[in-house]
Structure formats: C-alpha cells, structure tokens
Scaffold this active site. Structure first.
Site, mmCIF file in Angstrom:
data_model
loop_
_atom_site.group_PDB
_atom_site.id
_atom_site.type_symbol
_atom_site.label_atom_id
_atom_site.label_comp_id
_atom_site.label_asym_id
_atom_site.label_seq_id
_atom_site.Cartn_x
_atom_site.Cartn_y
_atom_site.Cartn_z
ATOM 1 N N HIS A 126 0.838 -1.203 0.000
ATOM 2 C CA HIS A 126 0.000 0.000 0.000
ATOM 3 C C HIS A 126 0.876 1.259 0.000
ATOM 4 O O HIS A 126 0.576 2.235 -0.674
ATOM 5 C CB HIS A 126 -0.904 0.021 1.234
ATOM 6 C CG HIS A 126 -1.873 -1.134 1.318
ATOM 7 N ND1 HIS A 126 -1.767 -2.114 2.277
ATOM 8 C CD2 HIS A 126 -2.958 -1.450 0.574
ATOM 9 C CE1 HIS A 126 -2.759 -2.988 2.125
ATOM 10 N NE2 HIS A 126 -3.492 -2.618 1.100
ATOM 11 N N LYS A 170 -0.629 -6.647 -8.016
ATOM 12 C CA LYS A 170 -0.930 -7.845 -7.229
ATOM 13 C C LYS A 170 -2.335 -8.359 -7.554
ATOM 14 O O LYS A 170 -2.582 -9.553 -7.640
ATOM 15 C CB LYS A 170 -0.788 -7.476 -5.748
ATOM 16 C CG LYS A 170 -1.536 -8.298 -4.763
ATOM 17 C CD LYS A 170 -0.823 -9.590 -4.513
ATOM 18 C CE LYS A 170 -1.430 -10.360 -3.361
ATOM 19 N NZ LYS A 170 -2.815 -10.071 -3.068
HETATM 20 P P1 AMP Z 1 -6.453 -4.090 -0.521
HETATM 21 O O1 AMP Z 1 -6.295 -3.263 0.706
HETATM 22 O O2 AMP Z 1 -5.966 -5.496 -0.395
HETATM 23 O O3 AMP Z 1 -7.839 -3.983 -1.111
HETATM 24 O O4 AMP Z 1 -5.492 -3.443 -1.596
HETATM 25 C C1 AMP Z 1 -5.546 -2.073 -1.886
HETATM 26 C C2 AMP Z 1 -4.644 -1.807 -3.055
HETATM 27 O O5 AMP Z 1 -3.317 -2.203 -2.737
HETATM 28 C C3 AMP Z 1 -5.055 -2.599 -4.307
HETATM 29 O O6 AMP Z 1 -4.900 -1.781 -5.456
HETATM 30 C C4 AMP Z 1 -4.068 -3.732 -4.309
HETATM 31 O O7 AMP Z 1 -3.819 -4.266 -5.592
HETATM 32 C C5 AMP Z 1 -2.839 -3.044 -3.759
HETATM 33 N N1 AMP Z 1 -1.884 -4.032 -3.222
HETATM 34 C C6 AMP Z 1 -2.135 -5.029 -2.341
HETATM 35 N N2 AMP Z 1 -1.026 -5.758 -2.129
HETATM 36 C C7 AMP Z 1 -0.048 -5.215 -2.880
HETATM 37 C C8 AMP Z 1 1.336 -5.517 -3.111
HETATM 38 N N3 AMP Z 1 1.943 -6.540 -2.505
HETATM 39 N N4 AMP Z 1 2.024 -4.738 -3.967
HETATM 40 C C9 AMP Z 1 1.422 -3.700 -4.596
HETATM 41 N N5 AMP Z 1 0.130 -3.358 -4.425
HETATM 42 C C10 AMP Z 1 -0.594 -4.107 -3.587
#
Ligand code: AMP
Length: 293
Positions: A37, A149
C-alpha cells in the site's frame, strides 16, 4: 493529515484542490496497510499534488463464506502509517457513508470477469467495481493507483473507467514482495509459520514460468503445467484454484506466450487463498496500460 468520513466533505475538498490547479491522486484500500500500500501512496505522491487514501472494508465484494468478519481492521496503526507516509487526506467512511440503505445499482462487467478469480468468487468483482465507482465519484481524483498484485481487478477498473467514460486515469503499480518472493497481502497474516513457508510456491512458480519464457518456451499449456507441478509439490492438487495464461488486454486465455501475457495463479495454502501474477515483457506494455516501474 485530515481524517474524514463524510463523502460530501471529501468531494468538496477534492473539487477545491482541483480548482486550485492541484492534481488529486487517490489510493483506495481495505486497510491493514503494508509496504505494498505504501508503494501505491509513493506513486500517488509522484503523480499527484494532493493524495487521498481511503480505508473501507467493502462488504459487497466478500462472498458469504469469505473473511469479511475477520478481515483485519487496525485503524489506528493505519492512520499513523498514512500520516508518516505523507497522505493528505484519509477517508474512512462507514458502510452507511458508502451505500444508501436501499442501494440498488451495481456495476457488472461481462467479459474480463470470465476467467481467473471471476468464476471462483461469484459477485466479487461486481462488489469491487461498484465500490470503486462510488469511491471515485466521492474522491473525484485525476489519477487513481491500483496494485498489479490484483491484476484482474486493476484491468477491470481500467475497463470500467474506459467504458463508462469516467474521468480518472488508472495507473498500476508493481507488486511489492517479501525478500523470498511472497507478494505482500493483508491476508498473509492468516498464515501459520509452516504455511508461510509453503506460500512461497506462488512466486516460485511464476519465476519458473518467466525463466521458461526467457529461454524461448512459448507453449502456454506446457508452462502452466510446469507451474502446476511446482505448486503440487507443496500443496494438494485441489488447493490450486487456477493457473492461467491470458492476454492482459482482454484477460482471454492464450495458447502462445508473448509479451503482454498475464500469467496468474491462485493457490489455497491452508485456509488462506493467495493470488499472484506476472506480466511477460512488462516494460513493453507499460505505456499502453499505465504500468508503473
Ligand atoms: P487491498 O487493501 O488489499 O484492497 O489493496 C488495496 C490496493 O493495494 C489494491 O490496489 C491492491 O492491488 C494493492 N496491493 C495489495 N497488495 C499489494 C502488493 N503486494 N504490492 C502492490 N500493491 C498491492
């Protein structure tokens, strides 16, 4: 850093920033923030003058048997992470702030959801696209950053923005990984120590596929079979939900690997469902798909 939960206040502030000539950059999240994030926030700072992060665990994207109830919600730690990360506005709406009590309009995509996670998580992308549409309409950003991801999610959002003529540019930041290759995810904290070791198999299988491609192997079926064999060395065959080679544009299956092929897999390690992917020849695809370095 301001912290707001009111959509009307966020929209008013964002409009005001834009009137002042500032580029608004937006990073939607479900919280439990990690270095992945933070990399999106860094990208937002590079591509915008005023950075908005939202934290909202979106109920409509979880299936009835999924982890909505136990999804981690460390709000105070997340607030500190955002503050230290240079976020300008943290938007923390409640369910009622996002959805009207009689909410009845959803965004449904009919093509890019056919494969990968689509069939395995019925209704998931409907929930994702709907909440992202709502959040974009609240934050009114010039640019929004998503992570590779969740490559299918990012492509779906690009398609939604294109087809519904929404005015936000969608950029895709590279996946941030642990030293051993495991893609960072809020769900990694569900893994036991022993599962954490086995979870490396996703990135190992992807690295294997990349080295096959670098060596000139173009047979998608064969390469996916090699990835599967690698996975099945550490998890039961039934735990491999999918391993697919699709084109990044339309997420349709391909038989021949090429630059722009997305290799994606989903493996359940214990009870935890993990996903990961690579885009072959990624640097060549960067300009066309807003892929950040
Ligand atoms: P989430 O909180 O899991 O819904 O993710 C929020 C954002 O962070 C989304 O755009 C995900 O694709 C991104 N994200 C989650 N994990 C990663 C990671 N390891 N590397 C890059 N972006 C990520």
């Amino acid at each position: 850093m301001q912290v707001l939960s009111s959509p009307t206040e966020v929209a008013a502030l964002s409009l005001n920033m834009r009137r002042l000539g500032k580029r608004v950059a937006f990073v939607p999240t479900m919280g439990a923030l990690h270095a992945g994030h933070l990399a999106l926030i860094e990208a937002a700072k590079r591509h915008g003058d005023w950075v908005v992060v939202s934290i909202f665990v979106n109920p409509t994207q979880f299936g009835p048997a999924e982890d909505f109830g136990r999804y981690p919600r460390p709000l105070e730690a997340d607030r500190q992470t955002c503050e230290a990360g240079g976020v300008d506005l943290l938007f923390t709406p409640s369910r009622e702030d996002v959805y009207a009590p009689d909410h009845s309009v959803y965004v449904v995509e009919g093509n890019l959801t056919r494969g990968l996670c689509g069939p395995h998580r019925p209704g998931h992308f409907r929930g994702v696209l709907t909440v992202v549409a709502i959040l974009l309409n609240i934050a009114l950003p010039d640019v929004a950053i998503f992570g590779q991801k969740d490559a299918q999610q990012a492509r779906l959002i690009q398609r939604m923005v294109r087809d519904l003529r929404m005015a936000t540019r969608i950029l895709i930041a590279p996946t941030v990984r642990e030293q051993d290759g495991l893609a960072l995810s809020s769900r990694n904290q569900y893994l036991t120590e022993e599962e954490r070791c086995r979870a490396c198999v996703l990135s190992e299988a992807l690295r294997l596929a990349e080295s096959c491609y670098a060596a000139g192997d173009r047979d998608a079926v064969q390469v996916c079979a090699r990835m599967r064999a690698r996975c099945e060395a550490v998890v039961p065959a039934s735990a491999v939900e999918y391993i697919e080679a699709v084109d990044f544009e339309g997420l349709a299956p391909v038989t021949t690997l090429a630059d722009g092929t997305l290799l994606a897999l989903c493996v359940r390690v214990g009870k935890t469902r993990l996903i990961d992917n690579v885009i072959l020849g990624r640097p060549h695809m960067a300009a066309a798909y807003g892929l950040l370095a």
